[in-house]
Enzyme design. Structure first.
Site, PDB file in Angstrom:
ATOM      1  N   ARG A  95       9.786 -17.087  20.924  1.00  0.00           N
ATOM      2  CA  ARG A  95       8.372 -16.852  20.612  1.00  0.00           C
ATOM      3  C   ARG A  95       8.097 -15.367  20.299  1.00  0.00           C
ATOM      4  O   ARG A  95       8.542 -14.473  20.998  1.00  0.00           O
ATOM      5  CB  ARG A  95       7.519 -17.284  21.807  1.00  0.00           C
ATOM      6  CG  ARG A  95       6.014 -17.124  21.631  1.00  0.00           C
ATOM      7  CD  ARG A  95       5.500 -15.827  22.190  1.00  0.00           C
ATOM      8  NE  ARG A  95       4.039 -15.728  22.103  1.00  0.00           N
ATOM      9  CZ  ARG A  95       3.363 -14.625  22.366  1.00  0.00           C
ATOM     10  NH1 ARG A  95       3.988 -13.538  22.730  1.00  0.00           N
ATOM     11  NH2 ARG A  95       2.054 -14.601  22.274  1.00  0.00           N
ATOM     12  N   VAL A  96       7.350 -15.140  19.235  1.00  0.00           N
ATOM     13  CA  VAL A  96       6.923 -13.785  18.870  1.00  0.00           C
ATOM     14  C   VAL A  96       5.399 -13.784  18.792  1.00  0.00           C
ATOM     15  O   VAL A  96       4.805 -14.685  18.203  1.00  0.00           O
ATOM     16  CB  VAL A  96       7.524 -13.374  17.507  1.00  0.00           C
ATOM     17  CG1 VAL A  96       6.993 -12.018  17.074  1.00  0.00           C
ATOM     18  CG2 VAL A  96       9.049 -13.345  17.585  1.00  0.00           C
ATOM     19  N   ASP A 140       1.619 -11.325  18.430  1.00  0.00           N
ATOM     20  CA  ASP A 140       0.977 -10.530  17.369  1.00  0.00           C
ATOM     21  C   ASP A 140       1.443  -9.083  17.325  1.00  0.00           C
ATOM     22  O   ASP A 140       1.316  -8.423  16.288  1.00  0.00           O
ATOM     23  CB  ASP A 140      -0.542 -10.533  17.591  1.00  0.00           C
ATOM     24  CG  ASP A 140      -0.904  -9.920  18.946  1.00  0.00           C
ATOM     25  OD1 ASP A 140      -0.302 -10.327  19.965  1.00  0.00           O
ATOM     26  OD2 ASP A 140      -1.764  -9.024  18.992  1.00  0.00           O
ATOM     27  N   THR A 175       0.423  -5.242  27.637  1.00  0.00           N
ATOM     28  CA  THR A 175       0.894  -4.666  26.378  1.00  0.00           C
ATOM     29  C   THR A 175       0.326  -3.258  26.213  1.00  0.00           C
ATOM     30  O   THR A 175      -0.773  -2.988  26.669  1.00  0.00           O
ATOM     31  CB  THR A 175       0.396  -5.575  25.235  1.00  0.00           C
ATOM     32  OG1 THR A 175       1.093  -6.799  25.332  1.00  0.00           O
ATOM     33  CG2 THR A 175       0.611  -4.968  23.854  1.00  0.00           C
ATOM     34  N   THR A 217      -4.422  -6.236  21.933  1.00  0.00           N
ATOM     35  CA  THR A 217      -3.761  -6.843  23.089  1.00  0.00           C
ATOM     36  C   THR A 217      -4.499  -8.118  23.476  1.00  0.00           C
ATOM     37  O   THR A 217      -5.724  -8.174  23.408  1.00  0.00           O
ATOM     38  CB  THR A 217      -3.722  -5.886  24.292  1.00  0.00           C
ATOM     39  OG1 THR A 217      -3.205  -6.602  25.425  1.00  0.00           O
ATOM     40  CG2 THR A 217      -5.082  -5.322  24.646  1.00  0.00           C
ATOM     41  N   GLY A 218      -3.737  -9.121  23.855  1.00  0.00           N
ATOM     42  CA  GLY A 218      -4.371 -10.380  24.240  1.00  0.00           C
ATOM     43  C   GLY A 218      -3.460 -11.543  23.906  1.00  0.00           C
ATOM     44  O   GLY A 218      -2.254 -11.361  23.700  1.00  0.00           O
ATOM     45  N   GLY A 232      -1.579 -13.562  21.895  1.00  0.00           N
ATOM     46  CA  GLY A 232      -1.109 -13.231  20.556  1.00  0.00           C
ATOM     47  C   GLY A 232      -1.289 -14.299  19.495  1.00  0.00           C
ATOM     48  O   GLY A 232      -1.544 -13.990  18.328  1.00  0.00           O
TER      49      GLY A 232
HETATM   50  N1  ASP Z   1      -0.481  -9.718  22.494  1.00  0.00           N
HETATM   51  C1  ASP Z   1       0.718  -9.843  23.282  1.00  0.00           C
HETATM   52  C2  ASP Z   1       1.471 -11.090  22.821  1.00  0.00           C
HETATM   53  O1  ASP Z   1       0.848 -12.107  22.594  1.00  0.00           O
HETATM   54  C3  ASP Z   1       0.471  -9.971  24.745  1.00  0.00           C
HETATM   55  C4  ASP Z   1      -0.569  -9.067  25.320  1.00  0.00           C
HETATM   56  O2  ASP Z   1      -1.184  -8.279  24.623  1.00  0.00           O
HETATM   57  O3  ASP Z   1      -0.760  -9.134  26.541  1.00  0.00           O
HETATM   58  O4  ASP Z   1       2.666 -11.044  22.758  1.00  0.00           O
END
Ligand code: ASP
Length: 352
Positions: free
Chosen positions: A246-247, A249, A218, A269-270, A272
Protein backbone atom coordinates in the site's frame (compact mmCIF):
# COMPACT_ATOMS: atom_id res chain seq x y z
CA UNK A 1 -21.29 25.75 -21.93
CA UNK A 2 -18.01 27.22 -20.81
CA UNK A 3 -19.90 29.96 -19.06
CA UNK A 4 -22.01 27.38 -17.25
CA UNK A 5 -18.91 25.50 -16.16
CA UNK A 6 -17.29 28.65 -14.88
CA UNK A 7 -20.38 29.49 -12.91
CA UNK A 8 -20.60 25.99 -11.53
CA UNK A 9 -16.99 26.12 -10.41
CA UNK A 10 -17.52 29.53 -8.87
CA UNK A 11 -20.57 28.34 -6.91
CA UNK A 12 -18.82 25.17 -5.77
CA UNK A 13 -15.94 27.24 -4.52
CA UNK A 14 -18.28 29.62 -2.73
CA UNK A 15 -20.13 26.82 -0.96
CA UNK A 16 -16.91 25.10 0.02
CA UNK A 17 -15.49 28.39 1.12
CA UNK A 18 -18.44 29.13 3.32
CA UNK A 19 -18.22 25.69 4.93
CA UNK A 20 -14.49 26.10 5.28
CA UNK A 21 -14.39 29.55 6.76
CA UNK A 22 -16.88 28.73 9.44
CA UNK A 23 -14.99 25.66 10.62
CA UNK A 24 -11.36 25.92 9.75
CA UNK A 25 -8.78 26.45 12.41
CA UNK A 26 -5.64 27.97 10.92
CA UNK A 27 -2.40 29.04 12.52
CA UNK A 28 -3.08 32.58 13.55
CA UNK A 29 -0.03 34.76 13.38
CA UNK A 30 0.87 36.59 16.57
CA UNK A 31 1.42 39.40 14.16
CA UNK A 32 -1.03 39.23 11.25
CA UNK A 33 1.44 41.15 9.08
CA UNK A 34 4.19 38.60 9.66
CA UNK A 35 5.77 37.01 6.63
CA UNK A 36 6.19 33.31 7.28
CA UNK A 37 9.10 31.52 5.65
CA UNK A 38 8.64 27.94 6.88
CA UNK A 39 5.75 25.85 8.14
CA UNK A 40 5.79 22.21 9.26
CA UNK A 41 3.40 19.51 10.38
CA UNK A 42 3.96 16.35 12.38
CA UNK A 43 0.69 14.67 11.50
CA UNK A 44 -3.01 15.21 12.11
CA UNK A 45 -5.19 12.97 14.25
CA UNK A 46 -7.54 12.45 17.11
CA UNK A 47 -5.15 13.52 19.83
CA UNK A 48 -6.90 15.23 22.74
CA UNK A 49 -5.39 17.21 25.58
CA UNK A 50 -6.21 14.43 27.99
CA UNK A 51 -4.27 11.92 25.87
CA UNK A 52 -0.94 13.66 26.02
CA UNK A 53 1.02 13.77 29.26
CA UNK A 54 2.60 17.17 29.89
CA UNK A 55 6.01 15.58 29.26
CA UNK A 56 4.95 14.12 25.91
CA UNK A 57 3.32 17.35 24.85
CA UNK A 58 6.49 19.19 25.77
CA UNK A 59 8.54 16.72 23.76
CA UNK A 60 6.35 17.29 20.67
CA UNK A 61 6.55 21.05 21.02
CA UNK A 62 10.32 20.93 21.44
CA UNK A 63 10.75 18.66 18.39
CA UNK A 64 8.58 20.93 16.25
CA UNK A 65 10.54 23.96 17.38
CA UNK A 66 13.85 22.24 16.69
CA UNK A 67 12.73 21.34 13.15
CA UNK A 68 11.52 24.90 12.50
CA UNK A 69 14.78 26.35 13.74
CA UNK A 70 16.85 23.97 11.62
CA UNK A 71 14.97 25.01 8.48
CA UNK A 72 15.05 28.67 9.45
CA UNK A 73 18.83 28.57 9.87
CA UNK A 74 19.16 27.44 6.25
CA UNK A 75 16.87 30.21 5.00
CA UNK A 76 18.48 32.86 7.15
CA UNK A 77 21.88 31.99 5.73
CA UNK A 78 20.52 32.52 2.22
CA UNK A 79 19.99 28.81 1.62
CA UNK A 80 17.23 27.69 -0.72
CA UNK A 81 13.77 26.49 0.16
CA UNK A 82 14.54 22.86 -0.84
CA UNK A 83 17.46 22.75 1.61
CA UNK A 84 15.24 24.22 4.33
CA UNK A 85 12.52 21.62 3.74
CA UNK A 86 15.05 18.78 3.92
CA UNK A 87 16.74 20.23 7.02
CA UNK A 88 13.43 20.49 8.89
CA UNK A 89 12.22 17.06 7.79
CA UNK A 90 15.46 15.27 8.66
CA UNK A 91 15.07 16.36 12.27
CA UNK A 92 11.57 14.91 12.34
CA UNK A 93 12.56 11.71 10.51
CA UNK A 94 15.15 11.10 13.23
CA UNK A 95 12.67 11.74 16.06
CA UNK A 96 10.81 8.62 17.28
CA UNK A 97 7.82 10.85 18.06
CA UNK A 98 6.75 11.04 14.42
CA UNK A 99 5.59 8.51 11.86
CA UNK A 100 8.56 8.98 9.53
CA UNK A 101 12.01 7.41 9.60
CA UNK A 102 12.73 6.20 13.13
CA UNK A 103 9.41 5.63 14.90
CA UNK A 104 7.44 5.02 11.70
CA UNK A 105 4.39 2.76 11.87
CA UNK A 106 4.51 -0.96 11.09
CA UNK A 107 3.03 -2.78 8.13
CA UNK A 108 0.87 -5.84 8.78
CA UNK A 109 4.03 -7.90 8.44
CA UNK A 110 5.84 -6.05 11.19
CA UNK A 111 8.20 -4.21 8.88
CA UNK A 112 8.53 -0.50 8.15
CA UNK A 113 8.00 0.81 4.59
CA UNK A 114 8.64 4.49 4.02
CA UNK A 115 7.34 6.99 1.46
CA UNK A 116 8.50 10.55 0.75
CA UNK A 117 8.30 13.28 -1.87
CA UNK A 118 9.65 16.75 -2.53
CA UNK A 119 8.80 19.46 -5.04
CA UNK A 120 10.59 22.58 -6.20
CA UNK A 121 8.17 25.48 -6.74
CA UNK A 122 10.57 27.32 -9.03
CA UNK A 123 10.87 24.59 -11.66
CA UNK A 124 8.00 22.27 -10.67
CA UNK A 125 10.56 19.50 -10.68
CA UNK A 126 9.78 16.74 -8.21
CA UNK A 127 11.15 13.55 -6.70
CA UNK A 128 9.56 10.73 -4.72
CA UNK A 129 10.25 7.31 -3.24
CA UNK A 130 7.80 4.72 -2.00
CA UNK A 131 8.02 1.48 -0.07
CA UNK A 132 11.67 1.85 0.90
CA UNK A 133 12.82 -0.25 3.84
CA UNK A 134 16.42 0.68 4.48
CA UNK A 135 16.79 4.36 3.71
CA UNK A 136 17.57 6.36 6.82
CA UNK A 137 16.25 9.63 5.35
CA UNK A 138 13.63 9.05 2.64
CA UNK A 139 13.25 12.81 2.03
CA UNK A 140 16.96 12.98 1.18
CA UNK A 141 16.52 10.16 -1.33
CA UNK A 142 13.44 11.83 -2.85
CA UNK A 143 15.54 14.96 -3.37
CA UNK A 144 18.22 12.88 -5.07
CA UNK A 145 15.66 11.24 -7.35
CA UNK A 146 14.57 14.74 -8.36
CA UNK A 147 18.07 16.01 -8.97
CA UNK A 148 20.08 12.99 -10.06
CA UNK A 149 17.66 10.87 -12.07
CA UNK A 150 15.43 11.51 -15.07
CA UNK A 151 12.48 10.13 -13.08
CA UNK A 152 10.00 11.45 -10.54
CA UNK A 153 9.22 8.35 -8.48
CA UNK A 154 11.24 5.25 -7.66
CA UNK A 155 9.78 2.39 -5.63
CA UNK A 156 11.03 -0.36 -3.33
CA UNK A 157 14.20 -2.22 -4.17
CA UNK A 158 14.84 -0.10 -7.28
CA UNK A 159 14.87 3.03 -5.15
CA UNK A 160 17.28 1.31 -2.78
CA UNK A 161 19.63 0.30 -5.58
CA UNK A 162 19.58 3.91 -6.78
CA UNK A 163 20.32 5.01 -3.20
CA UNK A 164 23.33 2.71 -2.90
CA UNK A 165 24.71 3.93 -6.21
CA UNK A 166 24.56 7.45 -4.81
CA UNK A 167 26.01 6.55 -1.40
CA UNK A 168 22.84 7.41 0.48
CA UNK A 169 22.90 6.15 4.06
CA UNK A 170 21.12 2.83 4.56
CA UNK A 171 20.20 1.16 7.85
CA UNK A 172 18.63 -2.20 8.72
CA UNK A 173 14.83 -2.06 8.94
CA UNK A 174 15.05 -2.63 12.71
CA UNK A 175 16.60 0.82 13.06
CA UNK A 176 13.11 2.30 12.52
CA UNK A 177 11.31 0.01 14.98
CA UNK A 178 9.96 1.30 18.29
CA UNK A 179 7.95 -0.43 21.01
CA UNK A 180 5.22 2.19 20.86
CA UNK A 181 4.53 1.52 17.17
CA UNK A 182 4.72 -2.24 17.80
CA UNK A 183 1.97 -1.89 20.40
CA UNK A 184 -0.10 0.16 17.93
CA UNK A 185 0.23 -2.61 15.36
CA UNK A 186 -0.84 -5.22 17.87
CA UNK A 187 -3.88 -3.17 18.85
CA UNK A 188 -4.77 -2.54 15.21
CA UNK A 189 -4.55 -6.23 14.39
CA UNK A 190 -6.62 -7.10 17.43
CA UNK A 191 -9.29 -4.61 16.31
CA UNK A 192 -9.13 -5.98 12.81
CA UNK A 193 -9.69 -9.53 14.03
CA UNK A 194 -12.67 -8.41 16.07
CA UNK A 195 -14.18 -6.36 13.22
CA UNK A 196 -13.43 -8.67 10.31
CA UNK A 197 -12.71 -12.22 11.45
CA UNK A 198 -12.26 -13.31 7.86
CA UNK A 199 -9.21 -11.06 7.67
CA UNK A 200 -10.53 -8.77 4.98
CA UNK A 201 -9.78 -5.47 6.69
CA UNK A 202 -6.58 -3.96 5.36
CA UNK A 203 -5.89 -0.79 7.26
CA UNK A 204 -6.42 0.83 10.58
CA UNK A 205 -9.60 2.63 9.65
CA UNK A 206 -10.95 5.90 10.92
CA UNK A 207 -13.26 4.48 13.57
CA UNK A 208 -10.36 2.53 14.97
CA UNK A 209 -8.22 5.61 14.99
CA UNK A 210 -10.37 7.17 17.67
CA UNK A 211 -8.47 5.06 20.14
CA UNK A 212 -5.18 5.60 18.37
CA UNK A 213 -4.34 9.19 18.88
CA UNK A 214 -0.83 8.67 17.62
CA UNK A 215 -1.69 6.69 14.53
CA UNK A 216 -0.97 9.78 12.46
CA UNK A 217 2.43 11.41 12.60
CA UNK A 218 3.53 11.98 9.04
CA UNK A 219 5.88 14.93 8.71
CA UNK A 220 5.81 17.73 6.16
CA UNK A 221 7.41 21.10 5.47
CA UNK A 222 6.81 24.06 3.16
CA UNK A 223 9.38 26.82 2.77
CA UNK A 224 9.91 30.20 1.09
CA UNK A 225 13.48 31.37 0.55
CA UNK A 226 14.91 34.86 0.16
CA UNK A 227 14.89 34.51 -3.61
CA UNK A 228 11.11 34.01 -3.42
CA UNK A 229 11.11 30.31 -4.27
CA UNK A 230 8.71 27.87 -2.67
CA UNK A 231 9.31 24.17 -1.91
CA UNK A 232 7.32 21.40 -0.23
CA UNK A 233 8.18 17.97 1.14
CA UNK A 234 6.48 15.11 2.99
CA UNK A 235 7.84 11.94 4.63
CA UNK A 236 5.92 9.07 6.25
CA UNK A 237 5.66 5.46 7.28
CA UNK A 238 2.08 5.47 5.94
CA UNK A 239 -0.66 3.80 7.92
CA UNK A 240 -0.44 1.21 10.69
CA UNK A 241 -1.11 -2.35 9.52
CA UNK A 242 -0.93 -1.44 5.83
CA UNK A 243 -0.63 -4.37 3.40
CA UNK A 244 -0.05 -5.40 -0.19
CA UNK A 245 2.53 -2.69 -0.85
CA UNK A 246 0.00 0.00 0.00
CA UNK A 247 1.16 3.52 -0.90
CA UNK A 248 -0.58 6.61 0.45
CA UNK A 249 -0.68 10.21 -0.70
CA UNK A 250 2.60 11.35 0.80
CA UNK A 251 4.83 10.36 -2.15
CA UNK A 252 2.20 11.29 -4.74
CA UNK A 253 2.85 14.69 -6.27
CA UNK A 254 -0.42 16.64 -6.33
CA UNK A 255 -1.99 14.55 -3.56
CA UNK A 256 0.31 14.80 -0.53
CA UNK A 257 2.86 17.31 -1.80
CA UNK A 258 2.81 20.16 -4.30
CA UNK A 259 4.76 23.38 -4.94
CA UNK A 260 4.48 26.03 -7.62
CA UNK A 261 5.88 29.54 -7.21
CA UNK A 262 2.81 30.92 -8.96
CA UNK A 263 0.45 29.63 -6.31
CA UNK A 264 1.62 27.82 -3.18
CA UNK A 265 3.53 25.04 -1.45
CA UNK A 266 1.50 22.30 0.26
CA UNK A 267 2.18 19.24 2.42
CA UNK A 268 -0.68 17.05 3.58
CA UNK A 269 -1.31 14.54 6.34
CA UNK A 270 -4.26 12.28 6.97
CA UNK A 271 -6.03 9.26 5.55
CA UNK A 272 -4.04 9.01 2.32
CA UNK A 273 -6.62 7.25 0.17
CA UNK A 274 -8.89 10.29 0.39
CA UNK A 275 -6.06 12.72 -0.31
CA UNK A 276 -5.21 10.77 -3.45
CA UNK A 277 -8.84 10.71 -4.62
CA UNK A 278 -9.23 14.41 -3.85
CA UNK A 279 -5.86 15.35 -5.39
CA UNK A 280 -5.78 17.59 -2.35
CA UNK A 281 -2.46 19.41 -2.62
CA UNK A 282 -2.97 20.28 -6.27
CA UNK A 283 -6.61 21.20 -5.69
CA UNK A 284 -5.51 24.06 -3.43
CA UNK A 285 -3.11 25.33 -6.08
CA UNK A 286 -5.79 24.94 -8.77
CA UNK A 287 -8.34 26.97 -6.79
CA UNK A 288 -5.78 29.75 -6.43
CA UNK A 289 -4.75 29.59 -10.06
CA UNK A 290 -8.07 29.14 -11.84
CA UNK A 291 -10.57 30.64 -9.41
CA UNK A 292 -8.33 33.38 -8.03
CA UNK A 293 -8.80 32.38 -4.39
CA UNK A 294 -6.38 33.49 -1.69
CA UNK A 295 -4.21 30.83 -0.03
CA UNK A 296 -6.34 30.70 3.11
CA UNK A 297 -9.62 30.56 1.19
CA UNK A 298 -8.36 27.81 -1.11
CA UNK A 299 -6.81 25.74 1.69
CA UNK A 300 -9.97 25.94 3.77
CA UNK A 301 -12.25 25.21 0.83
CA UNK A 302 -10.32 22.06 -0.03
CA UNK A 303 -9.80 20.63 3.46
CA UNK A 304 -12.98 21.72 5.23
CA UNK A 305 -15.10 21.53 2.08
CA UNK A 306 -14.18 19.01 -0.58
CA UNK A 307 -12.03 16.63 1.47
CA UNK A 308 -14.47 16.57 4.36
CA UNK A 309 -17.42 15.94 2.00
CA UNK A 310 -15.52 12.99 0.56
CA UNK A 311 -15.13 11.55 4.06
CA UNK A 312 -11.40 12.20 4.38
CA UNK A 313 -9.73 13.15 7.65
CA UNK A 314 -6.53 15.12 8.06
CA UNK A 315 -5.07 18.48 7.26
CA UNK A 316 -2.51 20.43 5.28
CA UNK A 317 0.09 23.14 5.70
CA UNK A 318 0.11 25.78 2.98
CA UNK A 319 2.43 28.70 2.21
CA UNK A 320 2.36 31.26 -0.58
CA UNK A 321 4.98 33.58 -2.03
CA UNK A 322 3.89 36.48 0.14
CA UNK A 323 4.54 34.43 3.26
CA UNK A 324 0.89 33.78 4.12
CA UNK A 325 0.42 30.51 5.93
CA UNK A 326 -2.73 28.39 6.38
CA UNK A 327 -3.02 25.13 8.29
CA UNK A 328 -6.60 23.83 8.15
CA UNK A 329 -7.43 20.36 9.49
CA UNK A 330 -10.66 18.51 10.22
CA UNK A 331 -9.31 16.26 12.97
CA UNK A 332 -9.19 17.21 16.66
CA UNK A 333 -5.53 18.11 16.37
CA UNK A 334 -2.55 18.50 14.09
CA UNK A 335 1.04 18.93 15.21
CA UNK A 336 2.07 22.07 13.41
CA UNK A 337 4.19 25.17 13.51
CA UNK A 338 5.50 28.09 11.53
CA UNK A 339 8.37 30.54 11.74
CA UNK A 340 8.42 34.04 10.28
CA UNK A 341 11.27 35.92 8.65
CA UNK A 342 12.30 37.41 12.00
CA UNK A 343 12.54 33.97 13.60
CA UNK A 344 9.30 34.16 15.63
CA UNK A 345 7.95 30.66 16.20
CA UNK A 346 4.35 29.49 16.51
CA UNK A 347 3.81 25.85 17.57
CA UNK A 348 0.35 24.32 18.03
CA UNK A 349 -1.20 20.91 18.54
CA UNK A 350 -4.93 21.27 19.17
CA UNK A 351 -7.60 23.63 17.90
CA UNK A 352 -6.32 26.73 19.60
N1 ASP B 1 -1.08 10.48 4.67
C1 ASP B 1 -0.32 9.37 5.19
C2 ASP B 1 -0.69 8.12 4.40
O1 ASP B 1 -1.86 7.92 4.12
C3 ASP B 1 -0.57 9.08 6.63
C4 ASP B 1 -0.65 10.27 7.54
O2 ASP B 1 -0.52 11.41 7.11
O3 ASP B 1 -0.82 10.05 8.74
O4 ASP B 1 0.18 7.34 4.12
Amino acid sequence: MQHFLRQFLFLTVLVALFAGLSLAPTVQAQDPDARYVLAIHGGAGTMARSDLTPELEQAYRAALREALEAGYKVLNEDGNSLDAVVAALRIMEESPLFNAGKGAVFTSEGTVELDASIMDGRTRNAGAVSGVKEIRSPITLARLVMEESPHVMLTGSGAETFAREHNVETVPNEFFHTDRRRRQLERAQQQEREAAPSGTGALLLDEDREAEHHAFGTVGAVALDKAGNLAAGTSTGGMTNKRFGRVGDSPIIGAGTYADNETCAISATGHGEYFIRGVVAYDVAAMMRYAGLSLTAAANAVVMGRLTELGGTGGIIALDREGHVAMPFNTPGMYRGAIDEDGNVVVKIYRE
